[in-house]
Motif scaffolding. Structure first.
Motif, mmCIF file in Angstrom:
data_model
loop_
_atom_site.group_PDB
_atom_site.id
_atom_site.type_symbol
_atom_site.label_atom_id
_atom_site.label_comp_id
_atom_site.label_asym_id
_atom_site.label_seq_id
_atom_site.Cartn_x
_atom_site.Cartn_y
_atom_site.Cartn_z
ATOM 1 N N GLY A 1 2.719 10.950 -1.365
ATOM 2 C CA GLY A 1 2.246 9.652 -1.838
ATOM 3 C C GLY A 1 2.066 9.602 -3.326
ATOM 4 N N GLN A 2 2.761 10.454 -4.050
ATOM 5 C CA GLN A 2 2.566 10.594 -5.482
ATOM 6 C C GLN A 2 3.755 10.096 -6.306
ATOM 7 O OE1 GLN A 2 -0.014 11.488 -7.243
ATOM 8 N NE2 GLN A 2 0.912 11.797 -9.255
ATOM 9 N N HIS A 3 4.960 10.258 -5.793
ATOM 10 C CA HIS A 3 6.138 9.969 -6.609
ATOM 11 C C HIS A 3 7.032 8.889 -6.005
ATOM 12 C CE1 HIS A 3 5.019 14.225 -7.675
ATOM 13 N NE2 HIS A 3 4.983 13.629 -8.853
ATOM 14 N N ARG A 4 7.711 9.202 -4.910
ATOM 15 C CA ARG A 4 8.706 8.277 -4.355
ATOM 16 C C ARG A 4 8.075 6.986 -3.833
ATOM 17 N NH1 ARG A 4 11.397 12.932 -0.734
ATOM 18 N NH2 ARG A 4 9.219 13.630 -0.899
ATOM 19 N N ALA A 5 6.932 7.080 -3.172
ATOM 20 C CA ALA A 5 6.279 5.872 -2.665
ATOM 21 C C ALA A 5 5.854 4.958 -3.809
ATOM 22 C CB ALA A 5 5.076 6.239 -1.800
ATOM 23 N N PRO B 1 -0.168 -2.869 -6.272
ATOM 24 C CA PRO B 1 -0.274 -2.131 -5.010
ATOM 25 C C PRO B 1 -1.539 -1.285 -4.948
ATOM 26 C CG PRO B 1 1.928 -1.917 -5.950
ATOM 27 C CD PRO B 1 1.065 -2.553 -7.009
ATOM 28 N N GLN B 2 -1.967 -1.003 -3.734
ATOM 29 C CA GLN B 2 -3.091 -0.097 -3.519
ATOM 30 C C GLN B 2 -2.521 1.295 -3.265
ATOM 31 O OE1 GLN B 2 -5.404 -0.924 -0.022
ATOM 32 N NE2 GLN B 2 -6.811 0.791 -0.362
ATOM 33 N N HIS B 3 -2.890 2.245 -4.110
ATOM 34 C CA HIS B 3 -2.386 3.609 -3.991
ATOM 35 C C HIS B 3 -3.487 4.487 -3.378
ATOM 36 C CE1 HIS B 3 1.019 2.252 -6.262
ATOM 37 N NE2 HIS B 3 0.305 2.040 -7.351
ATOM 38 N N THR C 1 0.855 -1.185 0.000
ATOM 39 C CA THR C 1 0.000 0.000 0.000
ATOM 40 C C THR C 1 0.892 1.237 0.000
ATOM 41 O OG1 THR C 1 -1.745 -1.112 1.257
ATOM 42 C CG2 THR C 1 -1.775 1.289 1.269
ATOM 43 N N THR C 2 0.547 2.229 -0.831
ATOM 44 C CA THR C 2 1.284 3.489 -0.825
ATOM 45 C C THR C 2 0.361 4.616 -0.375
ATOM 46 O OG1 THR C 2 0.784 4.188 -3.100
ATOM 47 C CG2 THR C 2 2.628 2.664 -2.798
ATOM 48 N N CYS C 3 0.956 5.623 0.235
ATOM 49 C CA CYS C 3 0.162 6.748 0.715
ATOM 50 C C CYS C 3 1.070 7.926 1.049
ATOM 51 C CB CYS C 3 -0.662 6.350 1.939
ATOM 52 S SG CYS C 3 0.328 5.841 3.361
#
Length: 229
Positions: A164-168, A189-191, A76-78
């Motif tokens: 939560g837009q680029h590096r993650a 992944p869940q963004h 998961t990314t955030c």
């Protein structure tokens, strides 16, 4: 991909250094050291905790009840703010990707998301990347071992950066590729906070990107396990 080798139990993360093959004893294990320079489906040996008994497969093709389920890595990314609101026990591994700051990123580049080839390439070439790979290798090894010992089938990972837009997102692309190479199940992944870009360079399926990810895999294999990062 290694993930296509079904029927074999996932194991600890590959461990080696640039000097050549090296064996490591797994955390909490009283067994002999495990060869960590080859994929787990080829590495399992009799007497180690990751030994796979071929007799667990019956003649009719069904599986023995004692056979362990293949481990799944869920990503998961955030953003940092959202990460602060998550339950403490949601993830077994939380990864702060803010360390990969890119002061030269232009406003035009920031219009894209972390699937962009340039963003991923810059992260891979970052001065802190190889140290991060060593840290990631050790953390994954520990979390996968803990999951197998506890009888869990899933390891949940949260990756976050400022927005939560680029590096993650770039990190999730890299981690998912490594998971597949290690023979783990790992879906998209869940963004939670990303604004997806639909341009060609953010599609995430170009030959150039695959070359970059395969080079990361080779660096990951040769990196030492080190969580002191």
């Amino acid at each position: 991909l290694a993930a296509n080798h079904r029927g074999h139990p996932p194991s600890a993360v590959l461990t080696a250094n640039h000097h050549g093959p090296k064996s490591h004893s797994m955390p909490g294990s009283s067994s002999s050291s495990v060869d960590c320079t080859t994929p787990p489906w080829n590495r399992a040996r009799h007497g180690s905790e990751f030994h796979f008994d071929a007799s667990s497969h019956r003649q009719d093709g069904s599986q023995h009840p004692a056979k362990r389920t293949r481990l799944r890595l869920s990503i998961t990314t955030c953003s940092f703010i959202v990460q602060e609101t998550l339950d403490w026990d949601y993830a077994q591994l939380t990864i702060d990707m803010r360390r990969f700051r890119d002061p030269n990123a232009t406003a035009a580049l920031k219009e894209h998301d972390g699937h962009n080839i340039t963003i991923i390439e810059r992260m891979v070439n970052h001065a802190r990347f190889i140290g991060w790979l060593s840290w990631l290798k050790k953390e994954l090894q520990d979390k996968l071992t803990e999951a197998e010992k506890a009888g869990r089938t899933e390891v949940r990972v949260v990756m976050f950066c400022r927005s939560g837009q680029h590096r993650a997102l770039a990190g999730s692309v890299i981690l998912r590729h490594l998971a597949h190479k290690l023979g783990l199940l790992c879906e998209q992944p869940q963004h939670m906070t990303a604004r997806r870009c639909r341009c060609f360079n953010c599609r995430g399926d170009s030959p150039k990107l695959m070359d970059i990810l395969n080079s990361v895999w080779e660096r990951f294999r040769s990196a030492p396990c080190d969580n002191d990062y």
